[in-house]
Design a protein around this motif. Structure first.
Motif, PDB file in Angstrom:
ATOM      1  N   SER A 127      10.495  12.792  -7.204  1.00 15.69           N
ATOM      2  CA  SER A 127      10.949  13.316  -8.491  1.00 15.69           C
ATOM      3  C   SER A 127       9.803  14.088  -9.138  1.00 15.69           C
ATOM      4  CB  SER A 127      11.364  12.161  -9.413  1.00 15.69           C
ATOM      5  OG  SER A 127      11.663  12.642 -10.716  1.00 15.69           O
ATOM      6  N   PRO A 128      10.116  15.091  -9.964  1.00 16.85           N
ATOM      7  CA  PRO A 128       9.049  15.714 -10.765  1.00 16.85           C
ATOM      8  C   PRO A 128       8.560  14.780 -11.870  1.00 16.85           C
ATOM      9  CG  PRO A 128      11.168  16.759 -11.172  1.00 16.85           C
ATOM     10  CD  PRO A 128      11.389  15.800 -10.078  1.00 16.85           C
ATOM     11  N   GLU A 129       9.285  13.685 -12.076  1.00 20.25           N
ATOM     12  CA  GLU A 129       8.883  12.710 -13.092  1.00 20.25           C
ATOM     13  C   GLU A 129       8.206  11.524 -12.396  1.00 20.25           C
ATOM     14  OE1 GLU A 129      12.440  11.619 -15.092  1.00 20.25           O
ATOM     15  OE2 GLU A 129      13.023  13.703 -15.512  1.00 20.25           O
ATOM     16  N   ARG A 130       6.922  11.379 -12.579  1.00 20.00           N
ATOM     17  CA  ARG A 130       6.181  10.320 -11.898  1.00 20.00           C
ATOM     18  C   ARG A 130       6.709   8.936 -12.268  1.00 20.00           C
ATOM     19  NH1 ARG A 130       1.166  10.016  -9.337  1.00 20.00           N
ATOM     20  NH2 ARG A 130       0.259   7.927  -9.334  1.00 20.00           N
ATOM     21  N   ALA A 131       7.052   8.754 -13.521  1.00 21.02           N
ATOM     22  CA  ALA A 131       7.517   7.447 -13.975  1.00 21.02           C
ATOM     23  C   ALA A 131       8.810   7.030 -13.260  1.00 21.02           C
ATOM     24  CB  ALA A 131       7.727   7.453 -15.472  1.00 21.02           C
ATOM     25  N   ALA A 132       9.595   8.012 -12.765  1.00 22.19           N
ATOM     26  CA  ALA A 132      10.879   7.704 -12.141  1.00 22.19           C
ATOM     27  C   ALA A 132      10.720   6.938 -10.828  1.00 22.19           C
ATOM     28  CB  ALA A 132      11.669   8.983 -11.927  1.00 22.19           C
ATOM     29  N   ILE A 133       9.597   7.106 -10.177  1.00 23.00           N
ATOM     30  CA  ILE A 133       9.461   6.456  -8.861  1.00 23.00           C
ATOM     31  C   ILE A 133       8.389   5.363  -8.877  1.00 23.00           C
ATOM     32  CG2 ILE A 133      10.223   8.483  -7.602  1.00 23.00           C
ATOM     33  CD1 ILE A 133       7.253   8.996  -6.928  1.00 23.00           C
ATOM     34  N   LYS A 190       5.379  26.061  -9.490  1.00 24.78           N
ATOM     35  CA  LYS A 190       4.570  25.526 -10.586  1.00 24.78           C
ATOM     36  C   LYS A 190       4.907  24.067 -10.907  1.00 24.78           C
ATOM     37  CE  LYS A 190       3.935  30.039 -12.792  1.00 24.78           C
ATOM     38  NZ  LYS A 190       4.089  30.833 -14.043  1.00 24.78           N
ATOM     39  N   VAL A 191       5.793  23.491 -10.080  1.00 22.65           N
ATOM     40  CA  VAL A 191       6.252  22.129 -10.359  1.00 22.65           C
ATOM     41  C   VAL A 191       5.527  21.138  -9.448  1.00 22.65           C
ATOM     42  CG1 VAL A 191       8.229  20.568 -10.420  1.00 22.65           C
ATOM     43  CG2 VAL A 191       8.513  22.979 -11.056  1.00 22.65           C
ATOM     44  N   THR A 192       5.004  20.088 -10.039  1.00 18.05           N
ATOM     45  CA  THR A 192       4.392  19.003  -9.273  1.00 18.05           C
ATOM     46  C   THR A 192       5.435  17.923  -9.013  1.00 18.05           C
ATOM     47  OG1 THR A 192       2.214  19.414 -10.235  1.00 18.05           O
ATOM     48  CG2 THR A 192       2.597  17.237  -9.252  1.00 18.05           C
ATOM     49  N   HIS A 193       5.588  17.581  -7.747  1.00 12.89           N
ATOM     50  CA  HIS A 193       6.539  16.538  -7.365  1.00 12.89           C
ATOM     51  C   HIS A 193       5.767  15.277  -6.973  1.00 12.89           C
ATOM     52  CE1 HIS A 193      10.227  19.083  -7.042  1.00 12.89           C
ATOM     53  NE2 HIS A 193       9.296  20.033  -6.992  1.00 12.89           N
ATOM     54  N   HIS A 194       6.332  14.141  -7.330  1.00 14.36           N
ATOM     55  CA  HIS A 194       5.727  12.844  -7.011  1.00 14.36           C
ATOM     56  C   HIS A 194       6.664  12.119  -6.050  1.00 14.36           C
ATOM     57  CE1 HIS A 194       3.033  13.527 -10.439  1.00 14.36           C
ATOM     58  NE2 HIS A 194       4.125  13.992 -11.051  1.00 14.36           N
ATOM     59  N   ALA A 195       6.090  11.443  -5.056  1.00 13.21           N
ATOM     60  CA  ALA A 195       6.924  10.799  -4.039  1.00 13.21           C
ATOM     61  C   ALA A 195       6.256   9.534  -3.524  1.00 13.21           C
ATOM     62  CB  ALA A 195       7.174  11.756  -2.874  1.00 13.21           C
ATOM     63  N   ARG A 196       7.084   8.691  -2.963  1.00  4.71           N
ATOM     64  CA  ARG A 196       6.589   7.542  -2.206  1.00  4.71           C
ATOM     65  C   ARG A 196       7.549   7.307  -1.047  1.00  4.71           C
ATOM     66  NH1 ARG A 196       9.416   2.760  -3.546  1.00  4.71           N
ATOM     67  NH2 ARG A 196      10.740   2.965  -5.406  1.00  4.71           N
ATOM     68  N   THR A 218       0.812  -1.229   0.000  1.00  2.00           N
ATOM     69  CA  THR A 218       0.000   0.000   0.000  1.00  2.00           C
ATOM     70  C   THR A 218       0.838   1.268   0.000  1.00  2.00           C
ATOM     71  OG1 THR A 218      -0.141  -0.134   2.418  1.00  2.00           O
ATOM     72  CG2 THR A 218      -1.936  -1.124   1.152  1.00  2.00           C
ATOM     73  N   GLY A 219       2.099   1.166  -0.382  1.00  2.00           N
ATOM     74  CA  GLY A 219       2.949   2.349  -0.442  1.00  2.00           C
ATOM     75  C   GLY A 219       2.626   3.194  -1.663  1.00  2.00           C
ATOM     76  N   ALA A 220       1.547   3.933  -1.580  1.00  2.00           N
ATOM     77  CA  ALA A 220       1.049   4.678  -2.736  1.00  2.00           C
ATOM     78  C   ALA A 220       1.898   5.912  -3.024  1.00  2.00           C
ATOM     79  CB  ALA A 220      -0.392   5.099  -2.493  1.00  2.00           C
ATOM     80  N   ILE A 221       1.886   6.305  -4.283  1.00  2.00           N
ATOM     81  CA  ILE A 221       2.546   7.546  -4.706  1.00  2.00           C
ATOM     82  C   ILE A 221       1.660   8.726  -4.307  1.00  2.00           C
ATOM     83  CG2 ILE A 221       3.300   8.888  -6.698  1.00  2.00           C
ATOM     84  CD1 ILE A 221       3.973   6.242  -8.077  1.00  2.00           C
ATOM     85  N   TYR A 222       2.295   9.775  -3.796  1.00  2.00           N
ATOM     86  CA  TYR A 222       1.547  10.988  -3.462  1.00  2.00           C
ATOM     87  C   TYR A 222       2.255  12.182  -4.099  1.00  2.00           C
ATOM     88  CZ  TYR A 222       5.041  11.130   0.330  1.00  2.00           C
ATOM     89  OH  TYR A 222       6.200  11.130   1.045  1.00  2.00           O
ATOM     90  N   THR A 223       1.572  13.285  -4.160  1.00  2.00           N
ATOM     91  CA  THR A 223       2.109  14.450  -4.869  1.00  2.00           C
ATOM     92  C   THR A 223       2.109  15.687  -3.981  1.00  2.00           C
ATOM     93  OG1 THR A 223      -0.069  15.043  -5.745  1.00  2.00           O
ATOM     94  CG2 THR A 223       1.287  13.580  -7.087  1.00  2.00           C
ATOM     95  N   GLY A 224       2.949  16.653  -4.368  1.00  2.00           N
ATOM     96  CA  GLY A 224       3.008  17.942  -3.709  1.00  2.00           C
ATOM     97  C   GLY A 224       3.416  19.005  -4.712  1.00  2.00           C
ATOM     98  N   GLN A 225       3.061  20.231  -4.439  1.00  2.00           N
ATOM     99  CA  GLN A 225       3.323  21.324  -5.369  1.00  2.00           C
ATOM    100  C   GLN A 225       4.397  22.238  -4.800  1.00  2.00           C
ATOM    101  OE1 GLN A 225       1.365  21.000  -8.062  1.00  2.00           O
ATOM    102  NE2 GLN A 225       2.162  22.708  -9.278  1.00  2.00           N
TER     103      GLN A 225
END
Length: 452
Positions: A445-451, A87-93, A77-84
């Motif tokens: 990362s700002p690249e969702r696919a990276a994580i 103007k850059v959206t960051h994706h993290a887990r 259940t380690g879901a990806i979450y986002t933050g702003q």
């Protein structure tokens, strides 16, 4: 242990979660084949009734199974979450990583269950463990050595027998130097269940105690408060069980009971005294025995000192023969009229004495809790009234768990087992223990696919 952890780069901390789960499952399977032998060793060494000893081992097996399931659930259940950020959206887990080398110190009263409820979550999260066996119960622990050796790589689990006052300072005092020549303690985590004095003594030998991650289960003086209108039969039955389970040698035991002054309190004290008077004394292999020998040397002398002090100051022993005993076996004593100034009013007795305090105003019970240095649990018995609701709400400011019309206890294992004030630090439950023995790392990362 140093080689096995290798600064976090060893084979065990870098192993896959499934590999660690498989090793723990293999250990549990081997433990299951030894249930009866381990239970009988507990019976002989600490005087635990055989049925309770079997229950301790079987409960530990259930705990291991549930903990394996929970760590897999956390991983899934380690879901990806986002933050702003601008103007850059960051994706993290978040990913969980081990803390390092763990020193586990178990108590004698639950030398298998409390032993494994720290070791197993620590191992599943990739830590390596040095486990100090308790003063009593060491024979049962030593029976686990082959299972640990067969299930885990060398150095991942080490059992440390011996006098804790001698061996623990040497282990926790071990140090190396970092690249700047500054001393670093080898032990990263202390998981300890015992007295505050012993915990402080152990930590004082660590080269850098402020950096030690601590999970501590310490002393407790859990109060049970019986309100007017309570079901006296039910309260008496539960309180006798809670106060005298395993001879009162449980940190979660009710160690002081507050009852209303007057006829209602008289009736409850009489019921408690009658029930305690009927508890059969005997050897732990006797299925009928409810009270069994105490394993600590001079324990009876310590209990008699509490009774003598209280009786000399005005308390009375309710049940006939209460407090009588020989060598290691003592008939429990129901001690009525306990009041401020008596040692047992404030001190944790950890034995077969049931202290009862009469109160005229409910605020007296809360005042006792406010001044007590302990903060593990409390119990409230009585009907659903504004008084009960207010008392429960007030108690939550001072203890870590409030039980309503039920005894103080550790279980269910899915509930958090923790404490406030001088009763402990950190939380042990199936999920919380896994988190307590790990650290959370953010990968972003700002690249969702990276994580992904």
């Amino acid at each position: 242990s140093n080689r096995a952890f290798a600064g976090g780069n060893g084979a065990w901390p870098t192993a896959s979660l499934e590999a660690r789960c498989a090793a723990v499952d293999k250990f549990a399977t081997m433990l299951g084949t030894q249930t009866e032998t381990i239970a009988r060793l507990l019976m002989w060494e600490i005087g635990k009734p055989l049925a309770s000893a079997r229950g301790e081992v079987s409960r530990s097996l259930e705990y291991i199974k549930d903990t394996i399931a929970e760590v897999r659930r956390i991983e899934e259940t380690g879901a990806i979450y986002t933050g702003q950020s601008g103007k850059v959206t960051h994706h993290a887990r978040d990913v969980l990583r081990p803390l390092g080398e763990v020193l586990c110190v178990a108590p004698f009263n639950y030398p298998i269950n409390e032993f494994l409820t720290t070791i197993i979550p620590a191992l599943l999260m990739g830590n390596v463990v040095i486990a100090k066996t308790p003063r009593f119960g060491v024979l049962a622990n030593q029976l686990l050595m082959d299972a640990f050796a067969d299930a885990f790589p060398p150095g991942v689990v080490a059992l440390l027998p011996g006098d804790g006052r001698i061996v623990l300072p040497a282990v926790i005092g071990h140090k190396t130097n970092d690249i700047f020549g500054t001393a670093m303690g080898t032990i990263d985590v202390l998981a300890f269940i015992g007295s505050e004095q012993a915990a402080n003594a152990i930590l004082s030998h660590h080269p850098t105690p402020s950096f030690v991650h601590k999970i501590l289960g310490l002393g407790a003086k859990n109060a049970a408060i019986v309100l007017p209108g309570a079901d006296l039969e039910d309260a008496a039955a539960r309180l006798v069980k809670g106060a005298l389970g395993f001879n009162g040698q449980r940190c979660t035991a009710e160690k002081i009971i507050f009852v209303p002054a007057g006829a209602e309190g008289d009736a409850l004290v009489e019921r408690i005294g009658e029930r305690v008077g009927k508890l059969p004394l005997g050897m732990p292999w006797d299925p009928a025995a409810a009270i069994t020998p105490l394993p600590e040397a001079n324990k009876l002398a310590a209990m008699w000192a509490y009774l003598t002090d209280a009786v000399e100051r005005g308390a009375r022993i309710v049940n006939p023969g209460g407090g009588r005993g020989y060598y290691s076996l003592m008939r429990p004593a129901v001690l009525d009229g306990v009041a401020a100034g008596m040692r047992i009013y404030d001190e944790e007795q950890f034995g077969p004495i049931v202290p009862i305090v009469r109160y005229s105003d409910i605020d007296e019970t809360l005042a006792w809790q406010v001044r007590s240095p302990y903060g593990q649990q409390a119990g409230v018995f009585g009907p659903d009234t504004t008084t009960r609701r207010a008392l429960v709400a007030a108690l939550t400011n001072f203890v870590a768990r409030v039980n309503i019309n039920d005894i103080c206890q550790r279980g269910p294992d899915t509930f958090g087992f923790t404490a406030a004030d001088k009763s402990g630090f950190g939380t042990l439950s199936i999920r919380a223990a896994l988190l307590a023995f790990s650290r959370s790392v953010i990968v972003q990362s700002p690249e969702r696919a990276a994580i992904q």
